[in-house]
Design an enzyme around this catalytic site. Structure first.
Site, PDB file in Angstrom:
ATOM      1  N   ARG A 110     -18.380  -2.444   9.055  1.00 10.09           N
ATOM      2  CA  ARG A 110     -17.035  -2.239   9.610  1.00 10.09           C
ATOM      3  C   ARG A 110     -16.904  -0.871  10.266  1.00 10.09           C
ATOM      4  O   ARG A 110     -17.471   0.103   9.783  1.00 10.09           O
ATOM      5  CB  ARG A 110     -15.994  -2.364   8.492  1.00 10.09           C
ATOM      6  CG  ARG A 110     -15.418  -3.755   8.393  1.00 10.09           C
ATOM      7  CD  ARG A 110     -14.621  -3.977   7.139  1.00 10.09           C
ATOM      8  NE  ARG A 110     -13.652  -2.927   6.831  1.00 10.09           N
ATOM      9  CZ  ARG A 110     -12.841  -2.976   5.775  1.00 10.09           C
ATOM     10  NH1 ARG A 110     -12.883  -4.009   4.952  1.00 10.09           N
ATOM     11  NH2 ARG A 110     -11.988  -2.011   5.539  1.00 10.09           N
TER      12      ARG A 110
ATOM     13  N   ARG B  82      -9.819   7.534   4.158  1.00 11.67           N
ATOM     14  CA  ARG B  82      -9.149   6.402   3.514  1.00 11.67           C
ATOM     15  C   ARG B  82      -8.893   6.692   2.039  1.00 11.67           C
ATOM     16  O   ARG B  82      -7.872   6.305   1.495  1.00 11.67           O
ATOM     17  CB  ARG B  82      -9.995   5.129   3.669  1.00 11.67           C
ATOM     18  CG  ARG B  82      -9.954   4.592   5.103  1.00 11.67           C
ATOM     19  CD  ARG B  82     -11.082   3.646   5.391  1.00 11.67           C
ATOM     20  NE  ARG B  82     -11.084   2.463   4.563  1.00 11.67           N
ATOM     21  CZ  ARG B  82     -12.138   1.658   4.413  1.00 11.67           C
ATOM     22  NH1 ARG B  82     -13.267   1.940   5.032  1.00 11.67           N
ATOM     23  NH2 ARG B  82     -12.050   0.595   3.670  1.00 11.67           N
TER      24      ARG B  82
ATOM     25  N   ARG C  86     -21.884  -2.037   2.533  1.00 14.97           N
ATOM     26  CA  ARG C  86     -21.101  -3.256   2.744  1.00 14.97           C
ATOM     27  C   ARG C  86     -21.409  -3.869   4.104  1.00 14.97           C
ATOM     28  O   ARG C  86     -21.553  -3.187   5.103  1.00 14.97           O
ATOM     29  CB  ARG C  86     -19.608  -2.968   2.671  1.00 14.97           C
ATOM     30  CG  ARG C  86     -18.803  -4.211   3.092  1.00 14.97           C
ATOM     31  CD  ARG C  86     -17.393  -4.149   2.686  1.00 14.97           C
ATOM     32  NE  ARG C  86     -16.691  -3.018   3.243  1.00 14.97           N
ATOM     33  CZ  ARG C  86     -15.438  -2.730   2.935  1.00 14.97           C
ATOM     34  NH1 ARG C  86     -14.786  -3.475   2.072  1.00 14.97           N
ATOM     35  NH2 ARG C  86     -14.854  -1.690   3.468  1.00 14.97           N
TER      36      ARG C  86
ATOM     37  N   ARG D  55       0.818  -1.199   0.000  1.00 14.84           N
ATOM     38  CA  ARG D  55       0.000   0.000   0.000  1.00 14.84           C
ATOM     39  C   ARG D  55       0.858   1.257   0.000  1.00 14.84           C
ATOM     40  O   ARG D  55       0.309   2.355   0.014  1.00 14.84           O
ATOM     41  CB  ARG D  55      -0.817  -0.007   1.286  1.00 14.84           C
ATOM     42  CG  ARG D  55      -2.285  -0.006   1.059  1.00 14.84           C
ATOM     43  CD  ARG D  55      -2.888  -0.080   2.442  1.00 14.84           C
ATOM     44  NE  ARG D  55      -4.269   0.168   2.412  1.00 14.84           N
ATOM     45  CZ  ARG D  55      -5.196  -0.790   2.363  1.00 14.84           C
ATOM     46  NH1 ARG D  55      -4.854  -2.054   2.282  1.00 14.84           N
ATOM     47  NH2 ARG D  55      -6.442  -0.459   2.396  1.00 14.84           N
TER      48      ARG D  55
HETATM   49  P1  AP5 Z   1     -14.751  -5.114  -1.241  1.00 15.52           P
HETATM   50  O1  AP5 Z   1     -14.427  -6.279  -2.107  1.00 15.52           O
HETATM   51  O2  AP5 Z   1     -14.984  -5.342   0.202  1.00 15.52           O
HETATM   52  O3  AP5 Z   1     -13.683  -3.944  -1.486  1.00 15.52           O
HETATM   53  P2  AP5 Z   1     -12.167  -3.794  -1.061  1.00 15.52           P
HETATM   54  O4  AP5 Z   1     -11.471  -3.164  -2.222  1.00 15.52           O
HETATM   55  O5  AP5 Z   1     -11.631  -5.055  -0.506  1.00 15.52           O
HETATM   56  O6  AP5 Z   1     -12.359  -2.679   0.055  1.00 15.52           O
HETATM   57  P3  AP5 Z   1     -11.730  -2.570   1.510  1.00 15.52           P
HETATM   58  O7  AP5 Z   1     -12.533  -1.526   2.241  1.00 15.52           O
HETATM   59  O8  AP5 Z   1     -11.596  -3.892   2.142  1.00 15.52           O
HETATM   60  O9  AP5 Z   1     -10.385  -1.971   1.146  1.00 15.52           O
HETATM   61  P4  AP5 Z   1      -9.459  -1.237   2.041  1.00 15.52           P
HETATM   62  O10 AP5 Z   1      -8.339  -1.213   1.127  1.00 15.52           O
HETATM   63  O11 AP5 Z   1      -9.869   0.107   2.508  1.00 15.52           O
HETATM   64  O12 AP5 Z   1      -9.473  -2.095   3.384  1.00 15.52           O
HETATM   65  P5  AP5 Z   1      -8.474  -3.155   3.958  1.00 15.52           P
HETATM   66  O13 AP5 Z   1      -9.234  -4.153   4.693  1.00 15.52           O
HETATM   67  O14 AP5 Z   1      -7.533  -3.599   2.924  1.00 15.52           O
HETATM   68  O15 AP5 Z   1     -16.015  -4.386  -1.891  1.00 15.52           O
HETATM   69  C1  AP5 Z   1     -16.583  -3.236  -1.293  1.00 15.52           C
HETATM   70  C2  AP5 Z   1     -18.126  -3.330  -1.326  1.00 15.52           C
HETATM   71  O16 AP5 Z   1     -18.580  -3.264  -2.663  1.00 15.52           O
HETATM   72  C3  AP5 Z   1     -18.666  -4.661  -0.766  1.00 15.52           C
HETATM   73  O17 AP5 Z   1     -19.872  -4.425  -0.108  1.00 15.52           O
HETATM   74  C4  AP5 Z   1     -18.872  -5.504  -2.020  1.00 15.52           C
HETATM   75  O18 AP5 Z   1     -19.865  -6.485  -1.819  1.00 15.52           O
HETATM   76  C5  AP5 Z   1     -19.286  -4.466  -3.046  1.00 15.52           C
HETATM   77  N1  AP5 Z   1     -18.838  -4.786  -4.390  1.00 15.52           N
HETATM   78  C6  AP5 Z   1     -17.674  -5.400  -4.766  1.00 15.52           C
HETATM   79  N2  AP5 Z   1     -17.601  -5.516  -6.099  1.00 15.52           N
HETATM   80  C7  AP5 Z   1     -18.728  -4.928  -6.597  1.00 15.52           C
HETATM   81  C8  AP5 Z   1     -19.216  -4.694  -7.915  1.00 15.52           C
HETATM   82  N3  AP5 Z   1     -18.522  -5.078  -9.005  1.00 15.52           N
HETATM   83  N4  AP5 Z   1     -20.388  -4.049  -8.042  1.00 15.52           N
HETATM   84  C9  AP5 Z   1     -21.091  -3.640  -6.949  1.00 15.52           C
HETATM   85  N5  AP5 Z   1     -20.682  -3.830  -5.671  1.00 15.52           N
HETATM   86  C10 AP5 Z   1     -19.513  -4.463  -5.498  1.00 15.52           C
HETATM   87  O19 AP5 Z   1      -7.678  -2.259   5.010  1.00 15.52           O
HETATM   88  C11 AP5 Z   1      -8.309  -1.692   6.126  1.00 15.52           C
HETATM   89  C12 AP5 Z   1      -7.318  -0.893   6.928  1.00 15.52           C
HETATM   90  O20 AP5 Z   1      -6.258  -1.764   7.415  1.00 15.52           O
HETATM   91  C13 AP5 Z   1      -6.587   0.219   6.161  1.00 15.52           C
HETATM   92  O21 AP5 Z   1      -7.350   1.405   6.119  1.00 15.52           O
HETATM   93  C14 AP5 Z   1      -5.298   0.332   6.986  1.00 15.52           C
HETATM   94  O22 AP5 Z   1      -5.515   1.065   8.155  1.00 15.52           O
HETATM   95  C15 AP5 Z   1      -5.004  -1.117   7.382  1.00 15.52           C
HETATM   96  N6  AP5 Z   1      -4.124  -1.793   6.405  1.00 15.52           N
HETATM   97  C16 AP5 Z   1      -4.422  -2.888   5.649  1.00 15.52           C
HETATM   98  N7  AP5 Z   1      -3.406  -3.234   4.852  1.00 15.52           N
HETATM   99  C17 AP5 Z   1      -2.407  -2.332   5.111  1.00 15.52           C
HETATM  100  C18 AP5 Z   1      -1.111  -2.128   4.578  1.00 15.52           C
HETATM  101  N8  AP5 Z   1      -0.598  -2.926   3.610  1.00 15.52           N
HETATM  102  N9  AP5 Z   1      -0.371  -1.108   5.078  1.00 15.52           N
HETATM  103  C19 AP5 Z   1      -0.852  -0.306   6.034  1.00 15.52           C
HETATM  104  N10 AP5 Z   1      -2.085  -0.415   6.561  1.00 15.52           N
HETATM  105  C20 AP5 Z   1      -2.864  -1.411   6.103  1.00 15.52           C
HETATM  106 MG    MG Z   2     -11.071  -5.686   1.443  1.00 12.55          MG
END
Ligand code: AP5
Ligand code: MG
Ligand code: ZN
Length: 213
Positions: free
Chosen positions: A160, A171, A127, A88
């Protein structure tokens, strides 16, 4: 095959990563899911990560990189993996590349799931997530069979903590500042593949499978 899913929060990285992982028989690794599982279990790591996640900020690279490198060193990663939400930042990408290089390995593809900011906030409020197995649903687009219950494991579904509109805006800002530069980073390596993430979930999936083929 080693694949990275890039894209804004809510672009559908997790949704697609799970389907790709299943199709190719490789693990789906989400740093966000690992952090959330730790928060739920009440571990020290979870408490540390939560401080940042609840504000929509990134967890510090040092902590995140260690967790990811430990995870990809496990036995089930021998045939590859799908990384969702890692790297990221440019430093995270560089550490991953260096670690793989030492093993004589490399990332095959970085898939950018492209969704404009306007779509994102709406998606996030609908979501529902399973904190036990990491499955995600959408109240309108991808509803579970039974309202509020995970299809895969039967646990309760929740909104969430970081899906509140103010936090989503943060974000998105963090994404544009710190994560979007990775698109150019992987573009220069010639492994970037872009897909329109606003299509139906299955259409996005087929487009990705075509790109990987
Ligand atoms: P979904 O598939 O859940 O989307 P996503 O891209 O996985 O979104 P996230 O919110 O999980 O991403 P994020 O990057 O903010 O969070 P993460 O957990 O990685 O889809 C979203 C919604 O849309 C769902 O309801 C789904 O059903 C719907 N949908 C999907 N496809 C669709 C379509 N085609 N049409 C219609 N609807 C659809 O990270 C969370 C936190 O963790 C970060 O903010 C950070 O604080 C920390 N973190 C995680 N990884 C790191 C890292 N590498 N470095 C530092 N901090 C980190
Ligand atoms: Mg995700
Ligand atoms: Zn579940």
């Amino acid at each position: 095959m080693k694949v990275i899913m890039l894209g804004a929060p809510g672009a559908g990285k997790g949704t697609q990563a799970k389907m790709i992982a299943e199709k190719f028989g490789i693990p789906h690794i989400s740093t966000g899911d690992i952090f959330r599982a730790n928060i739920q279990k009440g571990t020290e790591l979870g408490a540390e990560a939560k401080k940042y996640m609840d504000q929509g900020l990134l967890v510090p690279d040092e902590l995140t990189v260690k967790i990811l490198l430990d995870r990809v060193a496990q036995d089930d990663c021998g045939k590859g993996y799908v990384l969702d939400g890692f790297p990221r930042t440019i430093p995270q990408a560089k550490v991953l590349d260096e670690a793989l290089e030492k093993l004589g390995e490399k990332i095959d593809y970085a898939v950018d799931v492209d969704v404009a900011d306007e779509h994102i906030v709406k998606r996030m409020s609908g979501r529902r997530a399973c904190l036990k197995c990491g499955a995600t649903y959408h109240v309108e687009h991808i509803p579970p069979r039974q309202e509020g219950v995970c299809d895969s494991c039967g646990s309760d579904l929740v909104l969430r903590d970081d899906d509140k509109p103010e936090t989503v805006m943060n974000r998105l800002k963090v994404y544009h500042d710190q994560t979007q530069p990775l698109i150019e980073y992987y573009g220069q390596k010639g492994i970037l593949r872009k897909v329109d993430g606003t299509m139906e979930m299955q259409d996005v999936f087929h487009a990705i499978v075509d790109l990987l083929g």
